[in-house]
Design an enzyme around this catalytic site. Structure first.
Site: not given
Ligand code: NAD
Length: 250
Positions: A22, A26, A33, A119, A127, A130, A152, A193, A236
């Site tokens: 994450a 930023t 998080f 993730h 859905c 289906c 759905c 991370s 970063i």
């Protein structure tokens, strides 16, 4: 290892794997998080089991999505995302493994076959019965007033962002590809991370065990800094701006 030695290593290597969290987003305006003001400081996570069995939990999850929607829609890739895309253009990148769900690596122009989203992705809604796919925007726009969780339009099943929730199985294919890339890497770079979430945080350890040079770029110190060959604790964006020039000059 000093910065100029690391730059020399990147210049000569064409077997680099980058692993992002994450923290790389930023500077695009998407909160992480665990930093102060991060998502976990404001919301309790809704587990997969809660989501699938409780309308209250689903509504809570959609409210959270609504809360972050404008920020997410406005987000653009930053110098960190473009730095990784530039490695790929120079044919130095085996692949990018990300824990992020924001799609900013794709938006920066990195090809789909160079990205593993461990993730899942927020840029799709699925859905759960289906597997029909939906674009997020019309669904988010339908969540007004005292809303029920969206269903759905084909089968009435529960809709969910195509992200991996707590308690939900990791995507098998993504894990397999990430594992393969990690084992091949000669240089493995972690960016943004906290390396607290498993199994994702095990990848740098595997890379190092397989003989890769391990680099970590993160604002805060982290649990694997002691294992790494190169560590930069800072922004970063700032780092990639300068480092990108160093590599290009070399
Ligand atoms: P995390 O919040 O646990 O850690 C982020 C790390 O990045 C922190 O150590 C922080 O110090 C560092 N950081 C923040 N901004 C930085 C910057 N500009 N420069 C350098 N370092 C910076 O995030 P994580 O390790 O990715 O962990 C967990 C989970 O968060 C993942 O499961 C992911 O799916 C989810 N998540 C994703 C997004 C997104 O897609 N953008 C946003 C929030 C959370």
């Amino acid at each position: 290892m000093k910065l100029d030695e690391f730059a020399a290593k990147i210049r000569e290597s064409d077997e680099i794997v980058v692993f992002t969290g994450a923290g790389i987003s930023t500077e695009s305006g998407i909160p992480d998080f665990r930093s102060p003001g991060g998502i976990w400081t404001r919301y309790r996570p809704v587990t997969f089991q809660e989501y699938m069995t409780s309308e209250v939990a689903r509504i809570e999850a959609w409210k959270r999505r609504l809360d972050g929607w404008e920020q997410y829609r406005a987000a653009k890739p930053n110098v960190g995302h473009y730095f990784i895309q530039a490695l790929s253009l120079k044919e130095k990148l085996i692949g990018l493994i990300t824990q992020n769900v924001d799609g900013l690596h794709s938006m920066a122009g990195l090809a789909d076959d160079k990205i593993v989203e461990l993730h899942g992705s927020n840029r799709k809604i699925l859905c759960m019965s289906c597997t029909k796919e939906f674009a997020p925007e019309p669904i988010i726009n339908s969540l007004v007033g005292d809303f029920a969780s969206p269903k759905c339009d084909s089968c009435g099943g529960i809709l969910k962002s195509a992200t991996v929730s707590f308690g939900q199985a990791m995507p098998e294919q993504a894990m397999r590809i990430a594992q393969g890339w990690t084992e091949q890497a000669k240089v493995f770079i972690v960016m943004g991370s906290s390396l607290q979430v498993q199994p994702a945080a095990s990848f740098p350890v595997v890379a190092k065990r397989n003989g890769a040079l391990l680099a970590i770029i993160n604002r805060e110190e982290g649990p694997l800094d002691g294992l790494a060959d190169f560590v930069h604790n800072g922004s970063i964006g700032e780092f990639c701006g300068k480092f990108g020039e160093m590599i290009a000059d070399g």
